[in-house]
Design a protein around this motif. Structure first.
Motif, PDB file in Angstrom:
ATOM      1  N   TYR A  85      -6.284  -0.896  -7.709  1.00 42.91           N
ATOM      2  CA  TYR A  85      -4.958  -1.123  -7.136  1.00 42.91           C
ATOM      3  C   TYR A  85      -3.955  -0.876  -8.276  1.00 42.91           C
ATOM      4  O   TYR A  85      -3.601  -1.797  -9.006  1.00 42.91           O
ATOM      5  CB  TYR A  85      -4.818  -2.544  -6.621  1.00 42.91           C
ATOM      6  CG  TYR A  85      -5.884  -2.955  -5.632  1.00 42.91           C
ATOM      7  CD1 TYR A  85      -5.811  -2.548  -4.306  1.00 42.91           C
ATOM      8  CD2 TYR A  85      -6.960  -3.751  -6.029  1.00 42.91           C
ATOM      9  CE1 TYR A  85      -6.791  -2.930  -3.391  1.00 42.91           C
ATOM     10  CE2 TYR A  85      -7.934  -4.135  -5.124  1.00 42.91           C
ATOM     11  CZ  TYR A  85      -7.846  -3.726  -3.808  1.00 42.91           C
ATOM     12  OH  TYR A  85      -8.804  -4.106  -2.918  1.00 42.91           O
ATOM     13  N   GLN A 143      -8.639  10.036  -1.873  1.00 45.20           N
ATOM     14  CA  GLN A 143      -9.346  10.363  -3.100  1.00 45.20           C
ATOM     15  C   GLN A 143      -9.793  11.825  -3.119  1.00 45.20           C
ATOM     16  O   GLN A 143     -10.692  12.205  -3.862  1.00 45.20           O
ATOM     17  CB  GLN A 143     -10.581   9.473  -3.234  1.00 45.20           C
ATOM     18  CG  GLN A 143     -10.275   7.999  -3.341  1.00 45.20           C
ATOM     19  CD  GLN A 143     -11.542   7.200  -3.544  1.00 45.20           C
ATOM     20  OE1 GLN A 143     -12.550   7.709  -3.997  1.00 45.20           O
ATOM     21  NE2 GLN A 143     -11.497   5.930  -3.220  1.00 45.20           N
ATOM     22  N   ASN A 153       0.806  -1.229   0.000  1.00 41.85           N
ATOM     23  CA  ASN A 153       0.000   0.000   0.000  1.00 41.85           C
ATOM     24  C   ASN A 153       0.838   1.277   0.000  1.00 41.85           C
ATOM     25  O   ASN A 153       0.322   2.348   0.335  1.00 41.85           O
ATOM     26  CB  ASN A 153      -0.961   0.022   1.195  1.00 41.85           C
ATOM     27  CG  ASN A 153      -1.940  -1.116   1.163  1.00 41.85           C
ATOM     28  OD1 ASN A 153      -2.567  -1.380   0.139  1.00 41.85           O
ATOM     29  ND2 ASN A 153      -2.074  -1.825   2.282  1.00 41.85           N
ATOM     30  N   ASP A 174      -6.571   5.323  -7.258  1.00 38.33           N
ATOM     31  CA  ASP A 174      -5.792   4.303  -6.571  1.00 38.33           C
ATOM     32  C   ASP A 174      -6.267   4.148  -5.135  1.00 38.33           C
ATOM     33  O   ASP A 174      -6.445   5.130  -4.414  1.00 38.33           O
ATOM     34  CB  ASP A 174      -4.306   4.669  -6.592  1.00 38.33           C
ATOM     35  CG  ASP A 174      -3.434   3.518  -6.141  1.00 38.33           C
ATOM     36  OD1 ASP A 174      -3.446   3.199  -4.944  1.00 38.33           O
ATOM     37  OD2 ASP A 174      -2.756   2.923  -6.992  1.00 38.33           O
ATOM     38  N   SER A 175      -6.445   2.912  -4.709  1.00 38.49           N
ATOM     39  CA  SER A 175      -6.983   2.635  -3.371  1.00 38.49           C
ATOM     40  C   SER A 175      -5.998   2.953  -2.258  1.00 38.49           C
ATOM     41  O   SER A 175      -6.394   3.077  -1.102  1.00 38.49           O
ATOM     42  CB  SER A 175      -7.385   1.160  -3.271  1.00 38.49           C
ATOM     43  OG  SER A 175      -6.249   0.325  -3.409  1.00 38.49           O
ATOM     44  N   SER A 176      -4.700   3.080  -2.570  1.00 38.68           N
ATOM     45  CA  SER A 176      -3.699   3.304  -1.523  1.00 38.68           C
ATOM     46  C   SER A 176      -3.518   4.770  -1.187  1.00 38.68           C
ATOM     47  O   SER A 176      -2.757   5.108  -0.285  1.00 38.68           O
ATOM     48  CB  SER A 176      -2.350   2.710  -1.947  1.00 38.68           C
ATOM     49  OG  SER A 176      -1.823   3.410  -3.060  1.00 38.68           O
ATOM     50  N   GLU A 221     -12.399   2.511  -6.937  1.00 38.65           N
ATOM     51  CA  GLU A 221     -11.037   2.264  -6.479  1.00 38.65           C
ATOM     52  C   GLU A 221     -10.368   1.158  -7.292  1.00 38.65           C
ATOM     53  O   GLU A 221     -10.983   0.142  -7.616  1.00 38.65           O
ATOM     54  CB  GLU A 221     -11.031   1.869  -5.003  1.00 38.65           C
ATOM     55  CG  GLU A 221     -11.420   2.995  -4.061  1.00 38.65           C
ATOM     56  CD  GLU A 221     -11.244   2.620  -2.614  1.00 38.65           C
ATOM     57  OE1 GLU A 221     -10.934   1.430  -2.335  1.00 38.65           O
ATOM     58  OE2 GLU A 221     -11.407   3.500  -1.751  1.00 38.65           O
ATOM     59  N   THR A 225      -1.335  -4.976  -2.007  1.00 45.57           N
ATOM     60  CA  THR A 225      -1.803  -4.838  -0.633  1.00 45.57           C
ATOM     61  C   THR A 225      -1.078  -5.834   0.259  1.00 45.57           C
ATOM     62  O   THR A 225      -0.304  -6.675  -0.198  1.00 45.57           O
ATOM     63  CB  THR A 225      -3.309  -5.105  -0.553  1.00 45.57           C
ATOM     64  OG1 THR A 225      -3.561  -6.486  -0.901  1.00 45.57           O
ATOM     65  CG2 THR A 225      -4.080  -4.211  -1.509  1.00 45.57           C
ATOM     66  N   ASN A 243      -8.508  -5.353 -10.730  1.00 49.45           N
ATOM     67  CA  ASN A 243      -8.636  -4.125 -11.519  1.00 49.45           C
ATOM     68  C   ASN A 243      -9.492  -4.339 -12.765  1.00 49.45           C
ATOM     69  O   ASN A 243     -10.276  -3.473 -13.152  1.00 49.45           O
ATOM     70  CB  ASN A 243      -7.244  -3.625 -11.930  1.00 49.45           C
ATOM     71  CG  ASN A 243      -6.512  -2.972 -10.781  1.00 49.45           C
ATOM     72  OD1 ASN A 243      -7.106  -2.629  -9.764  1.00 49.45           O
ATOM     73  ND2 ASN A 243      -5.216  -2.800 -10.943  1.00 49.45           N
TER      74      ASN A 243
END
Length: 318
Positions: free
Chosen positions: A286, A266, A67, A261-263, A284, A291, A307
């Protein structure tokens, strides 16, 4: 009468041990995990790929944590030292690991073999439609891993470097691992192609948090409309005119979905949603980091499948 031997029952065993110990010290050390050759990899995506290829033949140390952001993560002094102690260093390159590249350069100058995967994977360049930064237009795009076919080529080359530079590995085992993984990557490309066939042609338009999916767009026939951060790095920031231009492009293209990107937070995508009047979804992905185990994208293969499903659902139901 009590003898010296009976008064000291452990004396004889101790004398025997002292007599044998010098001989034991001359024997070769037994192999252990610490004796295996070491490969150091900068990013966790490349780290997973390299582990698949090296298997049990080498210890693979990955510097980037789950992450994390490859553009901004840094190294401690101890982590930087591992690069110069490696038998091989694998890094993405093309400017991706902005705070780590100087340490890779130090390892190269110290005589450590290094492999720049991005440069060897037929890199694309940023085009004017891909990046709002004039300094990036025409520069190589480092995000090659969004194309599994380019990853397949990189995997083959990583296997070549391991067998060439890392002493003590079973070369046949490394080659077998690489062939097995290349078949999995070929299957991934086939599966992604079939999944994306569900997306109508007029909906194959992407807006992302920053420019990261150029390779995927090129491989699978998508159009990159723009990015909230009009750059190939997350360290840049958009101006108000950038956001205005992007909202106009989104309206013209009929795009109502942003992939972020989820990390990372936003916030910028949320700002763009406000610019568009709130009728925009943020989905979202990756995109640049794996992760932790069990986090939904803890391997390259699982990340790409997650994705693909998110992109397909986001574009067909948005």
């Amino acid at each position: 009468m009590t003898t010296g031997t009976t008064r000291h029952p452990y004396r004889r065993a101790l004398l025997l041990l002292l007599g044998v110990l010098p001989g034991l010290l001359l024997l070769p050390a037994c192999s252990s995990g610490e004796d295996r050759p070491r490969i150091v990899v900068t990013t966790n995506i490349l780290g997973d790929i390299t582990r698949e290829i090296a298997g049990a033949e080498a210890e693979v140390t990955v510097l980037m944590r789950p992450n994390a952001d490859p553009h901004s993560f840094g190294l401690s002094a101890a982590e930087a030292a591992t690069l110069e102690q490696a038998d091989l260093v694998v890094f993405n390159g093309l400017g991706l690991e902005e705070n780590v590249l100087r340490h890779v350069g130090n390892a190269r100058r110290a005589g450590v073999p290094v492999f720049e995967a991005g440069a060897a994977a037929d890199p694309l360049t940023y085009r004017s439609a891909d990046s709002g930064s004039q300094g990036e237009q025409g520069a190589p795009d480092p995000h090659f891993w969004t194309d599994p076919d380019r990853v397949r080529k990189a995997a083959r080359l990583i296997a070549d470097r391991i067998t060439e530079h890392v002493d003590g590995v079973d070369r046949n085992a490394v080659r077998a691992n690489a062939l097995r993984y290349e078949r999995q990557l070929a299957d991934l490309t086939t599966w992604m192609t079939r999944s994306f066939e569900r997306v109508p042609e007029d909906r194959r338009a992407l807006v992302t948090n920053h420019h990261v999916f150029g390779y995927l767009a090129d491989r699978f026939g998508f159009r990159v409309i723009g990015a909230v951060i009009p750059s190939g790095t997350t360290l840049a920031s958009p101006s108000s005119s950038d956001l205005h231009s992007l909202t106009r492009a989104m309206r013209d293209a009929g795009v109502r979905t942003i992939f972020a990107d989820s990390s990372r937070p936003q916030r910028l995508a949320e700002v763009l949603r406000e610019e568009m009047g709130g009728d925009v979804r943020v989905v979202e992905l990756y995109s640049e980091s794996l992760t932790e185990e069990g986090g939904g994208a803890d391997t390259y293969l699982s990340m790409m499948r997650a994705n693909t499903e998110a992109l397909t659902n986001g574009l067909t139901t948005g």
